[in-house]
Design a protein around this motif. Structure first.
Motif, short mmCIF file in Angstrom:
data_model
loop_
_atom_site.label_atom_id
_atom_site.label_comp_id
_atom_site.label_asym_id
_atom_site.label_seq_id
_atom_site.Cartn_x
_atom_site.Cartn_y
_atom_site.Cartn_z
N HIS A 4 43.95 46.38 32.21
CA HIS A 4 45.39 46.11 32.09
C HIS A 4 45.79 44.75 32.68
CE1 HIS A 4 45.09 50.58 32.22
NE2 HIS A 4 45.91 50.48 31.20
N LEU A 5 45.21 44.39 33.81
CA LEU A 5 45.58 43.15 34.49
C LEU A 5 45.40 41.93 33.61
CD1 LEU A 5 46.40 41.61 37.09
CD2 LEU A 5 43.98 41.65 37.75
N LEU A 6 44.36 41.93 32.78
CA LEU A 6 44.00 40.74 32.01
C LEU A 6 44.75 40.63 30.68
CD1 LEU A 6 41.80 40.73 34.21
CD2 LEU A 6 40.26 39.73 32.52
N ARG A 7 45.79 41.42 30.51
CA ARG A 7 46.65 41.29 29.34
C ARG A 7 47.77 40.27 29.58
NH1 ARG A 7 47.14 47.79 28.01
NH2 ARG A 7 44.88 48.14 27.86
N ASP A 8 47.69 39.59 30.69
CA ASP A 8 48.69 38.59 31.07
C ASP A 8 47.95 37.43 31.73
OD1 ASP A 8 50.71 37.15 32.68
OD2 ASP A 8 52.04 38.81 32.12
N LEU A 9 48.25 36.20 31.33
CA LEU A 9 47.54 35.03 31.86
C LEU A 9 47.78 34.81 33.35
CD1 LEU A 9 48.03 32.53 28.88
CD2 LEU A 9 45.95 33.78 29.51
N ARG A 10 48.80 35.46 33.88
CA ARG A 10 49.05 35.37 35.32
C ARG A 10 48.01 36.14 36.13
NH1 ARG A 10 54.82 37.75 35.86
NH2 ARG A 10 53.88 39.13 34.29
N CYS A 11 47.11 36.83 35.43
CA CYS A 11 46.09 37.62 36.12
C CYS A 11 45.24 36.77 37.06
CB CYS A 11 45.18 38.31 35.10
SG CYS A 11 44.23 37.19 34.04
N PHE A 12 45.01 35.52 36.69
CA PHE A 12 44.13 34.68 37.53
C PHE A 12 44.80 34.31 38.85
CE2 PHE A 12 42.76 33.86 33.09
CZ PHE A 12 41.52 34.47 33.19
N ASP A 13 46.11 34.15 38.85
CA ASP A 13 46.84 33.93 40.10
C ASP A 13 46.78 35.18 40.97
OD1 ASP A 13 47.57 31.35 39.38
OD2 ASP A 13 49.42 32.01 38.41
N PHE A 14 46.93 36.34 40.33
CA PHE A 14 46.85 37.62 41.03
C PHE A 14 45.49 37.76 41.70
CE2 PHE A 14 45.94 42.10 41.41
CZ PHE A 14 47.16 42.71 41.70
N ILE A 15 44.42 37.50 40.95
CA ILE A 15 43.06 37.63 41.48
C ILE A 15 42.80 36.62 42.59
CG2 ILE A 15 40.61 37.34 40.89
CD1 ILE A 15 41.32 38.54 38.12
N LYS A 16 43.30 35.40 42.40
CA LYS A 16 43.12 34.36 43.42
C LYS A 16 43.73 34.80 44.76
CE LYS A 16 44.17 29.51 44.45
NZ LYS A 16 44.89 28.29 44.01
N THR A 17 44.91 35.39 44.69
CA THR A 17 45.57 35.86 45.92
C THR A 17 44.74 36.95 46.58
OG1 THR A 17 47.78 35.33 45.08
CG2 THR A 17 47.65 36.96 46.84
N VAL A 18 44.23 37.89 45.78
CA VAL A 18 43.40 38.97 46.33
C VAL A 18 42.15 38.40 46.99
CG1 VAL A 18 42.03 41.02 45.77
CG2 VAL A 18 44.27 40.68 44.69
N LYS A 19 41.51 37.43 46.35
CA LYS A 19 40.32 36.79 46.93
C LYS A 19 40.64 36.14 48.25
CE LYS A 19 37.50 35.62 42.86
NZ LYS A 19 36.98 34.51 42.03
N GLU A 20 41.72 35.38 48.28
CA GLU A 20 42.07 34.63 49.49
C GLU A 20 42.44 35.57 50.63
OE1 GLU A 20 45.15 32.08 48.08
OE2 GLU A 20 43.75 30.57 47.30
N GLU A 21 43.15 36.65 50.31
CA GLU A 21 43.60 37.57 51.36
C GLU A 21 42.47 38.47 51.86
OE1 GLU A 21 46.63 37.93 52.84
OE2 GLU A 21 47.34 36.14 51.79
N SER A 22 41.57 38.84 50.96
CA SER A 22 40.52 39.80 51.33
C SER A 22 39.23 39.14 51.78
CB SER A 22 40.21 40.72 50.15
OG SER A 22 39.57 40.00 49.10
N MET A 23 38.98 37.91 51.29
CA MET A 23 37.71 37.21 51.52
C MET A 23 36.54 38.01 50.92
SD MET A 23 38.68 34.47 52.98
CE MET A 23 37.15 33.77 53.59
N GLY A 24 36.83 38.84 49.94
CA GLY A 24 35.80 39.67 49.33
C GLY A 24 35.31 39.10 48.02
N GLU A 25 34.27 39.74 47.45
CA GLU A 25 33.76 39.34 46.14
C GLU A 25 34.51 40.11 45.07
OE1 GLU A 25 29.66 39.03 43.47
OE2 GLU A 25 29.59 39.98 45.45
N ILE A 26 35.26 39.40 44.25
CA ILE A 26 36.02 40.02 43.18
C ILE A 26 35.83 39.18 41.92
CG2 ILE A 26 38.13 38.85 43.96
CD1 ILE A 26 39.72 41.18 42.78
#
Length: 292
Positions: A247-269
């Motif tokens: 569902h997330l990737l049905r919108d081009l804003r998904c990459f901003d969403f994922i970037k935020t998760v990566k930066e906040e979690s420091m995890g592999e996503i």
């Protein structure tokens, strides 16, 4: 354990079809589809091409599999015994797919909405005509197949708690000290129940659907998306590898969403296509571009 994404939004279609090779061969959620309408436009040619390509891939791996699992009865998560232009489905494809397989499926009458209940009833009726007998209702149950252990969650919300879209079950596969969890349509997760089930399972690799941010302001509130992002950050802090897609990737804003998760979690996503070493191939999210 070999994990092969077959069809996802990062591969141009709506799906979470995944093949898992252990000492068994398991195909999770064997379906693929494209949206009939988006931004007011029908699918572009490239989307139909991706649909046909992923359909061929799903059929190929279904032929290899001895186990098929179905998390719920939305048409992007299983193949019905009917013709479907936007599913590239047919009775023949379904017969080839399910014949002689061991099936672990979402319960057809418990924790299910009316539309999915009807689809499940039709599906089981067709399986009976096909002569399929090795059918197991998976909700909350565990099964041992060879050296592979399969475990399914109880029914959990399809997105937010109380969702009219019904319920789904997650699939966990354990083999040789490796653990994969596949969490279809938890949408973030946007449910505290789903988040706790994922964290308690604590897999090495998690594949899940992100929130449908394209529905924000329509079917979803901003707070729902923020809650999903908070939950995903927490999950990425605990689980070594997280694949977020659907569902997330049905919108081009998904990459901003994922970037935020990566930066906040420091995890592999990452997204599903990246498991194959390929760049995301978003089509539905770009449909409007094709018409201008």
């Amino acid at each position: 354990m070999n994990i092969v994404p077959l069809a996802f939004e990062s591969m141009g279609v709506r799906s979470m079809a995944t093949f898992v090779e252990t000492d068994q061969w398991t195909l999770i959620d064997p379906g693929t589809s494209i949206a009939p309408k988006r931004f007011g436009f029908p699918p572009w040619k490239d989307e139909f091409d991706a649909l046909h390509e992923t359909r061929a891939r799903v059929q190929k791996y279904a032929a290899k599999a001895n186990i098929l699992t179905i998390s719920h009865y939305h048409h992007d998560h299983f193949t019905p015994f009917s013709l479907g232009r936007y599913l590239d489905s047919s009775p023949q494809f379904a017969e080839e797919m399910y014949q002689g397989k061991k099936l672990f499926i979402k319960h057809p009458t418990s924790h299910i909405n009316k539309s999915q209940q009807k689809r499940a009833r039709d599906f089981l009726k067709n399986l009976k005509h096909l002569g399929a007998r090795d059918i197991h209702y998976a909700d909350g149950n565990s099964f041992q197949e060879g050296d592979t252990h399969l475990r399914f969650s109880e029914a959990i919300p399809h997105g937010v708690e109380g969702s009219r879209l019904g319920f789904v079950i997650t699939t966990t596969i354990e083999w040789e000290n490796q653990k994969l969890m596949h969490a279809s349509d938890v949408q973030g997760p946007m449910s505290e129940i789903a988040k706790e089930i994922i964290l308690n399972e604590n897999p090495d690799t998690l594949i899940l659907s992100g929130p449908p941010i394209y529905l924000e302001g329509f079917a979803l509130e901003k707070e729902d998306v923020e809650f999903a992002q908070k939950n995903l950050i927490e999950i990425c802090q605990e689980i070594p590898k997280v694949v977020v897609d659907h569902h997330l990737l049905r919108d081009l804003r998904c990459f901003d969403f994922i970037k935020t998760v990566k930066e906040e979690s420091m995890g592999e996503i990452l997204v599903a296509s990246e498991l194959l070493g390929k760049e995301p191939y978003l089509l539905e999210a770009r449909r409007k571009e094709f018409y201008f």
